[in-house]
Design an enzyme around this catalytic site. Structure first.
Site, short mmCIF file in Angstrom:
data_model
loop_
_atom_site.label_atom_id
_atom_site.label_comp_id
_atom_site.label_asym_id
_atom_site.label_seq_id
_atom_site.Cartn_x
_atom_site.Cartn_y
_atom_site.Cartn_z
N GLU A 1 20.58 12.53 -8.93
CA GLU A 1 19.61 11.63 -9.57
C GLU A 1 20.23 10.79 -10.67
O GLU A 1 19.78 9.69 -10.95
CB GLU A 1 18.44 12.43 -10.13
CG GLU A 1 17.26 11.59 -10.53
CD GLU A 1 15.97 12.39 -10.64
OE1 GLU A 1 15.12 12.01 -11.44
OE2 GLU A 1 15.82 13.40 -9.92
N TYR B 1 16.20 24.62 -16.09
CA TYR B 1 15.46 23.43 -15.69
C TYR B 1 14.24 23.20 -16.59
O TYR B 1 13.40 24.09 -16.76
CB TYR B 1 15.02 23.57 -14.24
CG TYR B 1 14.33 22.35 -13.68
CD1 TYR B 1 15.06 21.22 -13.33
CD2 TYR B 1 12.95 22.32 -13.50
CE1 TYR B 1 14.43 20.09 -12.81
CE2 TYR B 1 12.32 21.20 -12.97
CZ TYR B 1 13.08 20.09 -12.64
OH TYR B 1 12.45 18.98 -12.13
N ASP C 1 16.76 16.04 -8.98
CA ASP C 1 16.03 17.09 -9.70
C ASP C 1 15.14 17.88 -8.76
O ASP C 1 14.46 17.30 -7.90
CB ASP C 1 15.18 16.48 -10.82
CG ASP C 1 16.03 16.08 -12.02
OD1 ASP C 1 17.24 16.36 -12.02
OD2 ASP C 1 15.48 15.49 -12.97
#
Length: 716
Positions: A8, A309, A104
């Site tokens: 990303e 995350y 992601d």
């Protein structure tokens, strides 16, 4: 044959390429023996604009609405088209056998990759990398356990539904309101009900009427007790005469202790952080905006790789993580955390369902440290603060509950019952991690009481005599509900299911940037424009229940339980209804920010609007493009108290700097600095350097000293 890896961001591509041995750096990718790693720049592809379907939509006309394309088209974003073309060229290489989606691991990350794949017409096999941290080991493990890309088709469908729903409703209703009322009025599927909640709170505050009440506190010598209504248990007395009578009745009277109740209580450790809870804590403790927390957290995740995350909605860990927890504690055992981690590492960890629960984890587990080494000195102040919250919360999971004895006394004096309570800590438990002495539960909002639970009660027994040395009558007033802070607004958005942890911060920022709400200190307050917008928007669109229902349906689609077709069909029907309601409206919009000045081009009144660098005056006519700076532009001069940028104004005695939050005022010196000549500005320093550093007859020492002085000033 090689494998194409699509990430990303460039920073993530760089790290994955390093781990995979891709040492050849090219303009749009890294290449190695087995892998070619490329990157997006966020979204490279988005939904097409209305004028991409028909040129007539370049002009906003109410009669052209609603815009409901039969099939939604995609387009490449112009500003990042160079990187898209690079990926497109890579996709045509004959030596690439498959693609790995490494964006992601979430709904939006899936959308970023799939839309690119759709436009480049990727027909070869593809797989999914799904990891919760950016450490080298996590990347290696993730590539060893790649998932079939088709496993995430439903997640992709949910992302498409979210994006198309926001386009259909947000774009159409915004165009309808703007065209109908001749003002820039932005509405949306999530932002409008969020704004409506804030407007409702403002009405509650506006309509609130403060009422006096009294409470009676008795000083019994070794402790204090309060009177409570025998029927309701309330300490508040709304009748002044009754309060006066109780005070007189108790003053100097003797009584006895009629009951003593002593119980052991405990407060379990708080749950681990999800993104929303971390944003709330950072706002309460440090004044961080939700967006600021997200940005700092992303750096801790991507750049430093020291937290997992960020965009998660779970506060639990998974069972497969249990063997790694001791290592994570050991990795975090540095600096101030070493003495807190030490007792945990001496014995097996107590892992309970309050920590590990697979049933309460969907896409990603809670935010915790990765265990990677970290040099605390390398972190900025904001990064350090946020990391501190995460580490302490993680360590607290493995401490026992906070245990204390709570004692409650009931005293009878002159036929009235008085009550006292006190608490004594037996075992600080998890609170030792915070060094806190309060007894509040961080996972539960607790109402207040007029007793003093922290007082130490004397050793006593039933029937002991007591005397009221002094009866105090405390006068107070009922208070209106507080205005929303980012912490409390995030809590309400989470309660109603408005947005996701990943999008809530952006929704708040969008409301601020559209001038429908503004920040005043720690509070978020609707503007005049926001109040009018809610009055003009459909009642149904204002309802958090409707948006919450949509969000729940998106979750069902992601889990394979809902229908993409039915959801979008319902969104289209609702779009038609909402636009029709605007068209039929007979309401009127009156700009809240009109000034007394008129536009020199067309004669209409000017409006004062906020920009990134301060306030501007713009023409209220949509057909006129006149715009100029207003008095009060932001400068690079910093406030001596809060260190935020100050505005510059023209006054009767000349120009002056003003800090809007602190209201600090400083006169502007001749050199453009403030503080009445307190110190030279950075610009003045640079001018001195330029003036003298090239004059060789003075030597280089002066320039060096000036540069050193500038560096010192910058550090200050």
């Amino acid at each position: 044959m090689k494998t194409l890896v699509l990430t990303e961001k460039p920073s993530v591509a760089k790290e994955i390429a390093r781990v995979l041995g891709c040492t050849q750096k090219q303009k749009h990718h890294y290449e190695g023996p087995k892998y070619v790693v490329t990157w997006a720049l966020g979204h490279l592809v988005t939904l097409a604009e209305p004028d991409d379907y028909d040129a007539k939509y370049k002009t906003w006309n109410l009669e052209d609405l609603p815009i409901l394309p039969e099939r939604m088209k995609l387009k490449v974003l112009k500003e990042t088209s160079h990187q898209y073309r690079g990926i497109e060229q890579l996709s045509r290489r004959g030596d690439l056998a498959e693609l790995i989606i490494a964006t992601d691991a979430g709904r939006e990350g899936e959308l970023v990759a799939r839309w690119i794949m759709e436009l480049i017409r990727w027909k070869k096999p593809f797989k999914r990398l799904w990891i919760s941290s950016q450490t080298d080991q996590a990347i290696r493990d993730g590539f060893a356990q790649l998932k079939p890309g088709t496993d995430y088709n439903r997640l992709y469908q949910a992302a498409v539904c979210r994006s198309e729903a926001d386009w259909l409703i947000g774009l159409n209703v915004t165009r309808a309101l703007t065209s109908k009322f001749g003002a820039s009025l932005s509405a949306g599927r999530v932002q409008t009900p969020t704004l409506a909640m804030m407007i409702d709170r403002e009405k509650e505050i506006r309509d609130f009427r403060s009422v006096d009440y009294w409470s009676i506190e008795a000083d019994l010598g070794s402790f204090r007790a309060v009177w409570r209504d025998p029927k309701t248990g309330d300490t508040r007395i709304f009748d002044r005469e009754r309060a006066d009578g109780l005070k007189a009745k108790l003053q100097g009277q003797s009584g006895r202790i009629v009951s003593i109740a002593k119980t052991e209580k405990q407060i379990p450790h708080p749950l681990a952080y999800d993104l929303t809870e971390l944003q709330r804590d950072a706002n309460r403790k440090f004044g961080f905006s939700a967006k600021q927390t997200s940005n700092v957290l992303q750096r801790l995740y991507e750049q430093y790789k020291i937290v997992t995350y960020p965009r998660t909605d779970s506060r639990y860990l998974t069972s497969d993580m249990a063997p790694t927890l001791a290592g994570r504690i050991k990795g975090a055992a540095i600096g101030p955390y070493a003495p807190l981690a030490a007792p945990l590492l001496r014995k097996p960890l107590a892992i309970t369902k309050r920590i590990v629960d697979d049933s309460k984890v969907s896409d990603h587990h809670a935010i915790i440290p990765t265990g990677e080494p970290v040099a605390l000195a390398s972190l900025s102040a904001d990064e350090r603060r946020l990391y501190d919250l995460i580490v302490r919360r993680f360590l607290s999971l493995f401490y026992g509950p906070c245990r204390y004895d709570e004692t409650k006394l009931t005293v009878e004096v002159a036929g009235e019952k008085l009550h006292a309570s006190g608490k004594v800590v037996k075992d600080g438990g998890w609170k030792e991690v915070y060094g806190a002495s309060d007894f509040s539960d961080p996972d539960r909002d607790e109402t207040d009481s007029d007793d003093d639970p922290s007082q130490l009660l004397p050793q006593a027994k039933e029937q002991d005599a007591v005397t009221v040395k002094q009866a105090r009558q405390l006068n107070r007033q009922t208070k209106p509900p507080g205005r929303y802070t980012e912490a409390s607004l995030l809590a309400q958005m989470e309660k109603w299911g408005l947005g996701t942890p990943a999008t809530r911060a952006d929704i708040i920022e969008k409301l601020v940037s559209s001038d429908t709400i503004e920040r005043q200190g720690s509070q978020l307050i609707p503007t005049g424009k926001g109040k009018q917008l809610i009055e003009l928007a459909s009642e149904e669109l204002r309802s958090p229940e409707l948006t919450a229902k949509w969000e729940q349906e998106l979750e069902r689609i992601a889990k394979g339980k809902g229908s993409m077709e039915q959801f979008l069909s319902g969104i289209r029907k609702k779009t038609v209804e909402l636009v029709s309601e605007v068209k039929k409206s007979d309401a009127a919009y009156k700009p809240h920010n009109l000034t007394g000045s008129k536009c020199p081009d067309c004669g209409e009144f000017l409006q004062e609007v906020k920009g990134k660098r301060g306030r501007y005056l713009v023409c209220s006519s949509r057909e006129c493009s006149y715009k100029r700076e207003a008095d009060g532009q932001l400068t690079n001069h910093r406030c001596p108290q809060c260190h935020k940028k100050m505005e510059i104004h023209n006054g009767k005695s000349g120009k002056y700097f003003q800090c809007r939050p602190c209201n600090v005022v400083e006169k502007v010196d001749k050199d453009g600095s403030g503080g009445g000549g307190r110190r030279a500005s950075a610009k003045a320093n640079r001018q001195l350097i330029e003036q003298y550093s090239d004059q060789t007859q003075l030597g280089s020492s002066l320039a060096e000293k000036l540069m050193a002085a500038m560096g010192q000033k910058k550090d200050e």
